[in-house]
Write a protein that holds these residues in place. Structure first.
Motif, short mmCIF file in Angstrom:
data_model
loop_
_atom_site.label_atom_id
_atom_site.label_comp_id
_atom_site.label_asym_id
_atom_site.label_seq_id
_atom_site.Cartn_x
_atom_site.Cartn_y
_atom_site.Cartn_z
N ARG A 20 22.89 -51.77 -86.05
CA ARG A 20 23.80 -51.78 -87.20
C ARG A 20 25.19 -51.34 -86.73
O ARG A 20 25.31 -50.40 -85.95
N PRO A 21 26.25 -51.99 -87.23
CA PRO A 21 27.60 -51.58 -86.83
C PRO A 21 27.93 -50.15 -87.25
O PRO A 21 27.41 -49.66 -88.25
N GLN A 22 28.80 -49.50 -86.48
CA GLN A 22 29.24 -48.14 -86.83
C GLN A 22 30.26 -48.21 -87.95
O GLN A 22 31.11 -49.10 -87.98
N THR A 23 30.21 -47.24 -88.85
CA THR A 23 31.20 -47.16 -89.91
C THR A 23 32.55 -46.78 -89.31
O THR A 23 32.62 -46.33 -88.16
N ALA A 24 33.62 -46.94 -90.09
CA ALA A 24 34.95 -46.59 -89.63
C ALA A 24 35.00 -45.13 -89.19
O ALA A 24 35.52 -44.80 -88.12
N LYS A 25 34.41 -44.26 -90.00
CA LYS A 25 34.43 -42.83 -89.69
C LYS A 25 33.67 -42.53 -88.40
O LYS A 25 34.11 -41.75 -87.57
N ALA A 26 32.52 -43.19 -88.22
CA ALA A 26 31.70 -42.97 -87.02
C ALA A 26 32.45 -43.40 -85.76
O ALA A 26 32.34 -42.76 -84.71
N ARG A 68 42.16 -50.50 -91.01
CA ARG A 68 41.87 -51.44 -89.92
C ARG A 68 40.41 -51.29 -89.48
O ARG A 68 39.70 -52.28 -89.31
N LEU A 69 39.98 -50.04 -89.31
CA LEU A 69 38.60 -49.78 -88.88
C LEU A 69 37.59 -50.21 -89.94
O LEU A 69 36.52 -50.74 -89.61
N GLN A 70 37.94 -50.01 -91.21
CA GLN A 70 37.05 -50.42 -92.31
C GLN A 70 36.90 -51.94 -92.33
O GLN A 70 35.80 -52.46 -92.49
N LYS A 71 38.02 -52.65 -92.12
CA LYS A 71 38.00 -54.12 -92.10
C LYS A 71 37.13 -54.60 -90.93
O LYS A 71 36.32 -55.52 -91.08
N GLU A 72 37.27 -53.95 -89.79
CA GLU A 72 36.49 -54.27 -88.59
C GLU A 72 34.99 -54.08 -88.90
O GLU A 72 34.17 -54.92 -88.55
N TYR A 73 34.66 -52.96 -89.55
CA TYR A 73 33.27 -52.66 -89.92
C TYR A 73 32.72 -53.75 -90.85
O TYR A 73 31.60 -54.23 -90.66
N GLU A 74 33.50 -54.14 -91.84
CA GLU A 74 33.05 -55.16 -92.81
C GLU A 74 32.79 -56.49 -92.11
O GLU A 74 31.82 -57.19 -92.41
N GLU A 75 33.69 -56.85 -91.14
CA GLU A 75 33.50 -58.09 -90.38
C GLU A 75 32.24 -58.02 -89.53
O GLU A 75 31.48 -58.99 -89.44
#
Length: 108
Positions: A20-26, A68-75
């Motif tokens: 599973r991808p890491q969240t932005a915070k992780a 930016r990190l949140q968008k990356e996570y969603e992708e």
């Protein structure tokens, strides 16, 4: 001499499942965690202080970077979800579900 193998603790992990991808915070706090353990060894045993220190690091990240990190996570989640759905149809997943159920039954 040989080191005795550590007994596995906690619930079983499915090593065959798509990661599973890491969240932005992780993505921010996981690398910082290793650095903090080296810089401030007392945090390795004081989980509350470690959690506080990691939250402070996260708070210092600009909103722009968080977005930016949140968008990356969603992708990454869009790529992961179909892989997960396909994986759930495999025998490997069914075997893991059985192992997990056995673990839960033993705990009760």
């Amino acid at each position: 001499g040989t080191v005795p193998e550590k007994k596995k603790r906690g619930r079983p992990k499915d090593l065959n499942a798509p990661k599973r991808p890491q969240t932005a915070k992780a993505k921010v706090t996981m690398p910082a965690r290793d650095r903090l353990k080296t810089e401030r060894p007392e945090l390795a045993t004081d989980l509350k202080a470690m959690f506080t220190a990691l939250n402070e690091i996260w708070e210092q990240v600009s909103q722009e970077e968080k977005d930016r990190l949140q968008k990356e996570y969603e992708e990454e989640m869009e790529i992961w979800k179909p892989k997960w759905e396909a994986y759930k149809k495999t025998d490997s997943y069914k075997e893991f579900c059985l192992a997990k159920q056995e673990y839960k039954d033993k705990k009760e």
